[in-house]
Design an enzyme around this catalytic site. Structure first.
Site, PDB file in Angstrom:
ATOM      1  N   HIS A  98       0.745   3.583  -2.741  1.00  0.00           N
ATOM      2  CA  HIS A  98       1.403   3.780  -1.492  1.00  0.00           C
ATOM      3  C   HIS A  98       2.563   4.816  -1.708  1.00  0.00           C
ATOM      4  CE1 HIS A  98      -0.638   0.505   0.274  1.00  0.00           C
ATOM      5  NE2 HIS A  98       0.177  -0.569  -0.590  1.00  0.00           N
ATOM      6  N   ARG A 193      -6.642   5.168  -2.158  1.00  0.00           N
ATOM      7  CA  ARG A 193      -7.551   4.540  -2.825  1.00  0.00           C
ATOM      8  C   ARG A 193      -7.604   5.202  -4.103  1.00  0.00           C
ATOM      9  NH1 ARG A 193     -11.479   3.560   0.890  1.00  0.00           N
ATOM     10  NH2 ARG A 193     -10.231   2.131   1.686  1.00  0.00           N
TER      11      ARG A 193
HETATM   12 ZN    ZN Z   1      -0.626  -2.244  -1.165  1.00  0.00          ZN
END
Ligand code: ZN
Length: 311
Positions: A98, A193
């Site tokens: 993140h 991702r």
């Molecule tokens: Zn996470």
């Protein structure tokens, strides 16, 4: 001013890696065998909880936050800052990372970044999680990702029920199959991702975000410092789990009667085990509620464990 405890109706989500424990063990009313997440305390647009009781019954938490800032201690924050989830991973989640606030603000349309932490509720024997990576330099990081040297790249740690892990932005991480956990995080759903084990879901590979991942992954990886400390009192064991710039998280194991005044503003609370009551109102495993700012004394009774958080 209405100072009722604010109970919430969670939003649950279907996920390709989800299972059945959230409906079976926690009693959330959602059908399916792919239930991955319960957003127990959330005002995020992707899953805005509704108030279950009292004068504000039926209102979205985001609306309550806007219309009644006094309930939350007049923080001045532009949105409800935290999100508390229970996650049931039947299968491995993708390896992800993140961004922090600064990166998300510029690249994700003003979103918050995502700092998160996990309290492990249950997992298989000899279970692991992915936390961090093994690249020592940026060059090595890029090379390992571009060339798909995942075995070398991914850092795994052993886990057991009761473990706690802080995941700062820029930390590569993944939950592995068989793990049930409570996540406290900034209210954000920005996920990059990195790798999805080359799995096809319904015949398709899921999108990867390699450029953004390379932008935000911190190198070399440095594990967060363990801040855990326990205080034993007559009615409860109080455990400090984490204080970071975005939240404090604590766990309370209550046995019998325990009176407590929270010094924080508003407090998020999730019952992770057992049952009992707060100020005469019944609470049980799976309940999520918010104790308003300046609520006064919380009188707990029963045998139960709570995870609480505040800003
Ligand atoms: Zn996470």
């Amino acid at each position: 001013m209405n100072k009722d405890i604010i109970f919430l109706n969670p939003v649950c989500t279907h996920n390709i890696w989800g299972g059945t424990r959230l409906n079976r063990e926690f009693g959330y009313s959602i059908e399916g065998d792919d239930i991955g997440e319960c957003w127990g305390i959330s005002a995020h647009p992707s899953g805005d909880d509704t108030v279950r009781n009292g004068a504000f019954q039926g209102m979205k938490l985001s609306e309550l936050w806007e219309k009644h800032p006094e309930l939350f201690g007049n923080t001045g924050m532009d949105r409800f800052p935290l999100l508390v989830k229970i996650i049931d991973a039947k299968d491995d989640l993708s390896i992800q990372v993140h961004p922090d606030d600064a990166y998300a603000k510029v690249h994700e349309n003003g979103s918050l970044g995502k700092t998160e932490c996990w309290f492990i509720l249950d997992c298989k024997e000899n279970a692991t999680l992915v936390v961090g990576h093994n690249a020592k330099t940026r060059e090595e990081l890029e090379q390992m990702i571009q060339e798909g040297k995942w075995k070398k790249f991914i850092r795994e740690i052993p886990i057991k029920p009761g473990d706690f892990i802080q995941i700062d932005p820029g930390t590569v991480h993944a939950i592995k199959g068989g793990t049930l956990l409570l996540e406290t995080q900034q209210s954000s759903d920005i996920t990059y991702r990195v790798y999805d084990y080359d799995r096809k879901w319904n015949g398709k590979l899921r999108e990867l975000h390699v450029k953004q991942s390379l932008d935000v992954i911190k190198t070399p990886f440095q594990p967060a410092k363990d801040q855990r400390s326990i205080t034993h009192t007559e009615g409860a064991d109080l455990e400090h789990l984490e204080t970071c710039p975005y939240y404090t998280v604590e766990k309370y194991d209550i046995h019998g009667t325990w009176d407590h005044v929270f010094e924080a503003g508003f407090v998020n609370a999730s019952v992770i085990e057992g049952e009992g009551s707060i100020n005469g109102r019944k609470i049980k495993k799976g309940d999520h509620f918010i104790i308003p700012a300046d609520f006064g004394t919380c009188s707990f009774e029963g045998n139960l464990s709570l995870i609480c958080s505040w800003v």
